[in-house]
Design a protein around this motif. Structure first.
Motif, PDB file in Angstrom:
ATOM      1  N   THR A  44      10.196  34.688   7.150  1.00  0.00           N
ATOM      2  CA  THR A  44      10.858  33.957   6.072  1.00  0.00           C
ATOM      3  C   THR A  44      12.368  33.838   6.273  1.00  0.00           C
ATOM      4  O   THR A  44      12.980  32.893   5.784  1.00  0.00           O
ATOM      5  CB  THR A  44      10.585  34.628   4.715  1.00  0.00           C
ATOM      6  OG1 THR A  44      10.984  36.000   4.778  1.00  0.00           O
ATOM      7  CG2 THR A  44       9.105  34.559   4.375  1.00  0.00           C
ATOM      8  N   THR A  45      12.964  34.794   6.988  1.00  0.00           N
ATOM      9  CA  THR A  45      14.420  34.802   7.122  1.00  0.00           C
ATOM     10  C   THR A  45      14.883  34.510   8.546  1.00  0.00           C
ATOM     11  O   THR A  45      15.942  33.914   8.747  1.00  0.00           O
ATOM     12  CB  THR A  45      14.988  36.169   6.675  1.00  0.00           C
ATOM     13  OG1 THR A  45      14.468  36.483   5.377  1.00  0.00           O
ATOM     14  CG2 THR A  45      16.499  36.145   6.610  1.00  0.00           C
ATOM     15  N   TYR A  46      14.100  34.923   9.540  1.00  0.00           N
ATOM     16  CA  TYR A  46      14.526  34.792  10.937  1.00  0.00           C
ATOM     17  C   TYR A  46      13.475  34.092  11.796  1.00  0.00           C
ATOM     18  O   TYR A  46      13.328  34.384  12.974  1.00  0.00           O
ATOM     19  CB  TYR A  46      14.797  36.177  11.537  1.00  0.00           C
ATOM     20  CG  TYR A  46      15.812  36.960  10.772  1.00  0.00           C
ATOM     21  CD1 TYR A  46      17.165  36.748  10.961  1.00  0.00           C
ATOM     22  CD2 TYR A  46      15.423  37.906   9.834  1.00  0.00           C
ATOM     23  CE1 TYR A  46      18.101  37.449  10.248  1.00  0.00           C
ATOM     24  CE2 TYR A  46      16.359  38.624   9.107  1.00  0.00           C
ATOM     25  CZ  TYR A  46      17.692  38.393   9.322  1.00  0.00           C
ATOM     26  OH  TYR A  46      18.615  39.089   8.614  1.00  0.00           O
TER      27      TYR A  46
ATOM     28  N   TRP B 253      15.058  29.321  11.309  1.00  0.00           N
ATOM     29  CA  TRP B 253      16.363  29.992  11.469  1.00  0.00           C
ATOM     30  C   TRP B 253      16.901  29.758  12.870  1.00  0.00           C
ATOM     31  O   TRP B 253      18.082  29.425  13.060  1.00  0.00           O
ATOM     32  CB  TRP B 253      16.187  31.488  11.195  1.00  0.00           C
ATOM     33  CG  TRP B 253      17.299  32.353  11.694  1.00  0.00           C
ATOM     34  CD1 TRP B 253      18.499  32.584  11.090  1.00  0.00           C
ATOM     35  CD2 TRP B 253      17.308  33.123  12.909  1.00  0.00           C
ATOM     36  NE1 TRP B 253      19.261  33.448  11.852  1.00  0.00           N
ATOM     37  CE2 TRP B 253      18.549  33.793  12.966  1.00  0.00           C
ATOM     38  CE3 TRP B 253      16.388  33.315  13.937  1.00  0.00           C
ATOM     39  CZ2 TRP B 253      18.897  34.625  14.026  1.00  0.00           C
ATOM     40  CZ3 TRP B 253      16.728  34.146  14.997  1.00  0.00           C
ATOM     41  CH2 TRP B 253      17.970  34.799  15.038  1.00  0.00           C
TER      42      TRP B 253
ATOM     43  N   ARG C  42      26.929  35.787   7.491  1.00  0.00           N
ATOM     44  CA  ARG C  42      25.705  35.105   7.091  1.00  0.00           C
ATOM     45  C   ARG C  42      24.841  34.781   8.312  1.00  0.00           C
ATOM     46  O   ARG C  42      25.229  35.025   9.442  1.00  0.00           O
ATOM     47  CB  ARG C  42      26.043  33.807   6.337  1.00  0.00           C
ATOM     48  CG  ARG C  42      26.834  34.017   5.064  1.00  0.00           C
ATOM     49  CD  ARG C  42      26.801  32.769   4.173  1.00  0.00           C
ATOM     50  NE  ARG C  42      27.336  31.604   4.854  1.00  0.00           N
ATOM     51  CZ  ARG C  42      28.611  31.249   4.845  1.00  0.00           C
ATOM     52  NH1 ARG C  42      29.486  32.015   4.216  1.00  0.00           N
ATOM     53  NH2 ARG C  42      29.022  30.163   5.459  1.00  0.00           N
ATOM     54  N   HIS C  43      23.668  34.254   8.024  1.00  0.00           N
ATOM     55  CA  HIS C  43      22.737  33.734   9.031  1.00  0.00           C
ATOM     56  C   HIS C  43      22.201  34.812   9.971  1.00  0.00           C
ATOM     57  O   HIS C  43      21.898  34.543  11.124  1.00  0.00           O
ATOM     58  CB  HIS C  43      23.391  32.609   9.847  1.00  0.00           C
ATOM     59  CG  HIS C  43      23.817  31.449   9.004  1.00  0.00           C
ATOM     60  ND1 HIS C  43      24.715  30.501   9.441  1.00  0.00           N
ATOM     61  CD2 HIS C  43      23.487  31.085   7.732  1.00  0.00           C
ATOM     62  CE1 HIS C  43      24.907  29.602   8.481  1.00  0.00           C
ATOM     63  NE2 HIS C  43      24.163  29.947   7.433  1.00  0.00           N
ATOM     64  N   GLY C  44      22.099  36.042   9.468  1.00  0.00           N
ATOM     65  CA  GLY C  44      21.483  37.102  10.251  1.00  0.00           C
ATOM     66  C   GLY C  44      22.417  37.874  11.139  1.00  0.00           C
ATOM     67  O   GLY C  44      21.996  38.822  11.808  1.00  0.00           O
TER      68      GLY C  44
ATOM     69  N   ARG D  50       9.291  39.425   6.718  1.00  0.00           N
ATOM     70  CA  ARG D  50      10.748  39.277   6.601  1.00  0.00           C
ATOM     71  C   ARG D  50      11.282  38.407   7.735  1.00  0.00           C
ATOM     72  O   ARG D  50      12.135  37.535   7.530  1.00  0.00           O
ATOM     73  CB  ARG D  50      11.415  40.651   6.624  1.00  0.00           C
ATOM     74  CG  ARG D  50      12.943  40.594   6.629  1.00  0.00           C
ATOM     75  CD  ARG D  50      13.543  41.974   6.462  1.00  0.00           C
ATOM     76  NE  ARG D  50      14.991  41.931   6.521  1.00  0.00           N
ATOM     77  CZ  ARG D  50      15.703  42.313   7.568  1.00  0.00           C
ATOM     78  NH1 ARG D  50      15.092  42.792   8.652  1.00  0.00           N
ATOM     79  NH2 ARG D  50      17.024  42.247   7.556  1.00  0.00           N
TER      80      ARG D  50
END
Length: 559
Positions: free
Chosen positions: A288-290, A294, A322-324, A285
């Motif tokens: 792929t996201t952070y 990112w 957004r963006h975490g 996770r």
């Protein structure tokens, strides 16, 4: 509405001001000094169609606007949902059915032709609806049109005010509007981070920053291998394919209907592959996201993490980002740190939803329990159960769980706190019947409907789902209103200290404050909760508490 001044903007850097004895149109460099002067002399309530379209420029230039009326946010409050453009907001405020709205013209040469002079410079057509072409930046092409657009914003706000039911709903409109303005400031200021620490944490979790795509693939394969080495013969399993993961788990005796974390957690110690899979999932996770992409995309050269914010999620009204910014993994939170010469003030509302339930239901016995630092302790004593059972019962009541331990404890709650439980049951009945419910502050929360040919059994399930959603929405949505009223008060009362709110996370505020003012800011945050809760509830019967601390790094507040 006292001393309103409309502030509206459109394409090519133009804006208009309209209010008592005021009618100005021009480019932002000309208008900004007047906005600053008006704020200092009049302290008006600024009226705009939406902060995101009309207040961006003054906020980006650091202009601190205090009071506002956001037509879009008030429309969402009154009518629910997310759609809140000027045409819909005006129609609703004027009592016109939305079915009469015309589609917006295409933004091309054909649309440009529709912007002709046939409308006489008036934003409304003969039936009272907003002309579709008025929402095009081209429409405000003359001072008269620009002033008509600003005047219509004032008319819409005044009509909305008439439709709000009582002083509490008006106060909610004010705080919801302030939250939309705060969202612009949150995006402008960003969340302060320690880039080096974030790099170190990412390397610890994911390995070194890959030099090229081939190296990134090698690192990814190695991360997969840490799981697959526990299942010989299954090395080709795609861990990103849920069906293949279920097959892999079944092969080691773990048969589950899905691979959600909460479903797998009880099996963590049954086989090393399960523990490895859970660790893999957490790292995947982040990857792929952070991951490094990112970090590069969203942390600026000033070491601030930025993302867009919204004051309302379109459902029960919670803020979102957004963006975490709203779901930064715990393993990365050490990277959130104050800039040199500054500290963070973290304040987290404690047991907010049950305390809100006590306030919105008017249950005096439940309100008495909120006087304790830990309200579950007096509830447990009243029910004659352990604290853990009391907590499960209260949360189950709000979330609609009626089986197992929660179901048995609910019976005691219904006897001891009948007013609070009756309030939740009433919301459940409304939702199950497909009727909208309203929060304490007046937000309409609409329910979804079933297709006419829905089978009876499926319809009963959907009725129950709506009921559970409604009983939680009236509490969660009301808690969101209190949170935003608190945030707006904190924003106002700590500004002279140089404090800036840099994160609104569910029930938690994070402020960035000059080090010498951090103690005073923490005290004002606590006082702001007392003051905003008193205004919001109209009394002192329910006590709200916050865990407030002054730290350098965000996780330090958690001990």
């Amino acid at each position: 509405m006292s001393s309103p001044v409309a502030l509206v903007a459109w394409g090519h850097g133009q804006a208009a001001l309209r209010g008592d004895g005021l009618a100005v149109v021009g480019p932002w460099p000309q208008l900004l000094p007047q906005v600053v002067d008006l704020e200092a002399r009049r302290r008006p309530r600024w009226v705009w169609w939406a902060a995101s379209r009309d207040a961006q420029v003054p906020v980006s230039h650091g202009v601190a606007l205090q009071r506002c009326w956001d037509v879009a946010e008030v429309h969402r409050l009154l009518h629910g949902g997310w759609a809140a453009g000027p045409a819909l907001a005006w129609a609703a405020a004027a009592g016109l059915p939305p079915s009469g709205l015309s589609p917006a013209p295409a933004d091309d040469l054909f649309g440009a032709a529709a912007d002709g002079e046939t409308d006489g410079g008036q934003p409304l057509d003969r039936t009272g609806y907003l002309r579709p072409q008025t929402e095009s930046p081209r429409w405000c092409s003359t001072p008269d049109r620009a002033q008509a657009w600003a005047e219509l914003a004032l008319r819409t706000a005044a009509a909305q005010l008439e439709r709000l039911d009582g002083a509490r709903a008006v106060a909610t409109a004010h705080s919801e509007s302030a939250a939309a303005l705060l969202c612009l400031e949150l995006e402008r200021d960003g969340l302060p981070v320690d880039r080096r620490e974030l790099e170190r944490l990412l390397e610890q979790i994911l390995g070194p920053r890959p030099a090229d795509p081939a190296e990134a693939q090698r690192i990814r394969t190695a991360r997969d291998a840490a799981v697959l080495r526990h299942t010989p013969g299954r090395e080709t399993t795609d861990l990103r394919n849920p069906a293949q993961v279920r097959d892999l788990l079944a092969g080691i005796g773990v048969v589950v209907p899905d691979t959600r974390k909460w479903r797998l957690e009880p099996y963590r110690h049954s086989h090393p592959a399960v523990a490895a899979l859970l660790e893999w999932r957490a790292a995947e996770r982040i990857a792929t996201t952070y991951g490094y992409a990112w970090l590069d995309a969203h942390v600026g050269p000033d070491d601030r993490l930025r993302g867009g914010w919204t004051a309302c999620d379109g459902a029960a009204g919670r803020m979102a980002a957004r963006h975490g910014l709203h779901n930064l993994p715990a393993r990365l939170r050490d990277g959130v740190a104050a800039a040199p010469g500054h500290l963070l003030v973290r304040a987290d509302l404690g047991q907010i939803e049950p305390r809100v339930l006590a306030a919105v239901s008017g249950d005096e016995a439940f309100a008495a329990a909120t006087r304790a630092d830990d309200l579950y302790a007096p509830v447990a004593a009243a029910l004659g159960v352990e604290r853990a059972a009391a907590k499960v019962a209260v949360l189950a009541a709000m979330y609609g769980q009626r089986s197992g331990t929660a179901g048995r404890a609910l019976a005691g709650l219904e006897r001891t706190y009948p007013v609070a439980m009756g309030y939740l049951d009433g919301a459940y009945a409304e939702g199950a019947a497909g009727r909208a419910v309203r929060t304490f502050g007046g937000r309409r929360v609409p329910m979804w409907t079933d297709a006419p040919d829905t089978a009876a059994a499926a319809a009963r399930d959907r009725d129950a789902a709506r009921g559970r959603f409604a009983r939680n929405a009236v509490v969660q949505g009301s808690a969101a209103e209190l949170f935003k009223a608190w945030a707006a008060t904190v924003r106002h009362t700590t500004a002279d200290l140089g404090a800036r709110i840099v994160l609104c996370l569910h029930d938690e505020l994070l402020l960035h404050v000059p080090a010498e003012a951090a103690g005073a800011a923490a005290e004002r945050v606590e006082q702001a909760l007392v003051d905003s809760a008193r205004r919001w509830t109209g009394s002192d019967r329910v006590r709200f508490v916050a865990d407030t601390s002054v730290v350098h790094r965000w996780p330090e507040a958690l001990g």
